[in-house]
Design an enzyme around this catalytic site. Structure first.
Site, PDB file in Angstrom:
ATOM      1  CE1 TYR A 200      -4.786  10.195   7.011  1.00 36.83           C
ATOM      2  CE2 TYR A 200      -5.806   9.428   4.996  1.00 36.83           C
ATOM      3  CZ  TYR A 200      -4.716   9.943   5.659  1.00 36.83           C
ATOM      4  OH  TYR A 200      -3.567  10.193   4.987  1.00 36.83           O
TER       5      TYR A 200
ATOM      6  CG  ASP B 129      -9.131   3.350   9.005  1.00 38.79           C
ATOM      7  OD1 ASP B 129      -8.172   2.811   9.603  1.00 38.79           O
ATOM      8  OD2 ASP B 129      -8.974   4.271   8.174  1.00 38.79           O
TER       9      ASP B 129
ATOM     10  NE  ARG C 171      -2.097  -5.501 -13.024  1.00 43.02           N
ATOM     11  CZ  ARG C 171      -2.715  -6.264 -13.937  1.00 43.02           C
ATOM     12  NH1 ARG C 171      -3.741  -7.028 -13.603  1.00 43.02           N
ATOM     13  NH2 ARG C 171      -2.288  -6.268 -15.182  1.00 43.02           N
TER      14      ARG C 171
ATOM     15  CE  LYS D  52      -0.549   6.921   8.137  1.00 37.69           C
ATOM     16  NZ  LYS D  52      -1.986   7.163   8.081  1.00 37.69           N
TER      17      LYS D  52
HETATM   18  C1  LIG Z   1      -2.939   7.296   7.050  1.00 40.33           C
HETATM   19  C2  LIG Z   1      -4.323   6.815   7.219  1.00 40.33           C
HETATM   20  C3  LIG Z   1      -5.064   6.343   6.121  1.00 40.33           C
HETATM   21  C4  LIG Z   1      -4.532   6.372   4.708  1.00 40.33           C
HETATM   22  O1  LIG Z   1      -3.473   5.508   4.535  1.00 40.33           O
HETATM   23  P1  LIG Z   1      -2.280   5.723   3.464  1.00 40.33           P
HETATM   24  O2  LIG Z   1      -1.438   4.521   3.684  1.00 40.33           O
HETATM   25  O3  LIG Z   1      -1.621   7.007   3.815  1.00 40.33           O
HETATM   26  O4  LIG Z   1      -2.934   5.771   2.134  1.00 40.33           O
HETATM   27  C5  LIG Z   1      -6.340   5.867   6.370  1.00 40.33           C
HETATM   28  N1  LIG Z   1      -6.866   5.862   7.608  1.00 40.33           N
HETATM   29  C6  LIG Z   1      -6.181   6.301   8.675  1.00 40.33           C
HETATM   30  C7  LIG Z   1      -6.819   6.288  10.012  1.00 40.33           C
HETATM   31  C8  LIG Z   1      -4.898   6.803   8.519  1.00 40.33           C
HETATM   32  O5  LIG Z   1      -4.236   7.278   9.586  1.00 40.33           O
END
Ligand SMILES: *Cc1c(COP(=O)(O)O)cnc(C)c1O
Length: 395
Positions: A109, A183, A57, A208
């Site tokens: 998001y 982000d 971890r 993504k």
């Molecule tokens: C999908 C997404 C998240 C969250 O990510 P996960 O891997 O699904 O927890 C955060 N920000 C954006 C812009 C996203 O598209």
């Protein structure tokens, strides 16, 4: 200046993706492909003496390799990975204390919005959502207890482009303690490097584009600050929101083709967006790569291009959206984005259903707003699919 006046791509991106943190000398075997180390524990030569790893971890060789590579791609000193994008966000907001204030972009998001309102607020944090394209509102909304500014650019699902350097500058001028987070999920380090524009931390859903094959859930944070890194490293271990070595291997492998994939997403999405722009049933196309986009100039200043995700509005209502989305054949009706396969979705009922209706209406997330993630199929085939879906929806 590169394509269409966008920021010029830095040289060496793919070289970094293929080699950073992955020197074969790192491994006794000389393995060229970083091995998947599944061991949860590591032998110590003497009590409390370890050779860099003690428990899975707190650190794992496969994970460390990925973290080094991610840091290098963003021009950052440190990379940390987490079990999901929201896991990364959970860890970041755990830097804050009860009574601290987060100033967030209004169009983010849906899951981040939900985490802020339903979890962070319950732990005594205060959240304000503001339209970050109106810079004057940022200065007005910073409070004495503001400790974090949460930027998502382009925003989701409306694709507004937020000026990172302008906001980072305001934040620093008001209080050096404010942490500016971006982000960068929609663009990846290939199309935008927020640290270069003054952000303190870049956060990703690697799920993504970064992984890009729709087969791993993972998140990451990249930063330069030594002190913040120590605190996050502590939280990563203390809170335990860590990814598996198998998944780290997959993401590391996917990064090898990131530049190639993003170039293709960038090209195809513009072709599809330009086709939609001319379609008689389309009333608006929200794509930062189009000169008609309201923040196209900001986009060109901080991005090297736009990815495959964008939205459009049509002249029908919920009925037409439903018909359109149940008629698509090549695009798949599904949440998520950033994979090699094309997806389409209805934010009002799907990804952004958790955003309160009042906020959705105010933002313009209507039932005629459709979000696309243009994948790596041939653009002509994607256009033919959209064309037949429009015919079915408006017959
Ligand atoms: C999908 C997404 C998240 C969250 O990510 P996960 O891997 O699904 O927890 C955060 N920000 C954006 C812009 C996203 O598209």
């Amino acid at each position: 200046m590169g394509d269409q006046g966008f920021l010029k791509q830095r040289p060496g991106f793919s070289t970094i993706a293929i080699h950073a943190g992955q020197e074969p000398e790192k491994w006794k075997s000389g393995a060229v492909v970083p091995p998947i180390v599944t061991s949860t524990t590591f032998k110590q030569p003497a009590p409390a003496e370890h050779t860099g790893f003690e428990y899975g971890r707190s650190g794992n060789p496969t994970r460390n390799t990925l973290e080094e590579c991610l840091a290098a791609l963003d021009g950052g000193k440190y990379g940390l990975t987490f079990a999901s994008g929201l896991g990364a966000t959970t860890t970041l907001i755990s830097l804050l204390n009860k009574g601290d204030h987060i100033l967030a972009c209004d169009d983010i998001y849906g899951g981040t919005n939900r985490l802020f309102r339903k979890v962070a607020e319950r732990f005594g944090m205060e959240i304000t959502f503001v339209d970050f394209t109106r810079i004057e509102l940022i200065d007005e909304s910073i409070q004495k207890n503001t400790k974090m500014i949460w930027i998502e650019t382009p925003t989701n699902p409306l694709l507004k482009v937020v000026d990172i350097s302008a906001i980072a500058k305001i934040a620093k001028s008001r209080n050096a303690e404010i942490i500016t987070v971006v982000d960068n999920t929609f663009l990846t380090s290939y199309l935008q490097r927020p640290l270069d524009h003054g952000a303190d931390i870049v956060v990703y859903s690697l799920t993504k584009y970064m992984n890009g094959h729709s087969d791993v859930i993972m998140g990451a944070a990249v930063l330069n600050d030594d002190e913040l890194e120590k605190r996050l490293r502590f939280l990563q271990n203390a809170m335990g929101i860590v990814p598996s070595p198998m998944d780290c291997y997959l993401v590391n492998r996917s990064l090898k083709t990131l530049a190639l994939r993003m170039e293709q997403h960038k090209k195809s999405s513009l072709v599809v967006a330009n086709w939609l722009l001319k379609h008689p049933k389309v009333t608006e196309v929200m794509h930062p790569g189009l000169p008609c986009h309201p923040q196209h100039d900001v986009a060109r200043k901080q991005m090297t291009g736009h990815s495959g995700v964008f939205s459009f509005k049509h002249s029908g209502g919920l009925k037409e959206s439903r018909k359109f989305l149940s008629s698509i054949k090549l695009f798949t009706l599904a949440e998520s984005l950033g994979g090699y396969e094309s997806l389409a979705e209805l934010p009002s009922l799907m990804t952004h259903a958790s955003v309160p209706e009042e906020q959705r209406v105010e933002l313009g997330i209507t039932d005629s707003l459709i979000r696309l993630s243009v994948g790596l199929e041939d653009a002509d085939d994607l256009i033919a699919d959209l064309d037949q879906a429009f015919r079915a929806a408006f017959e």
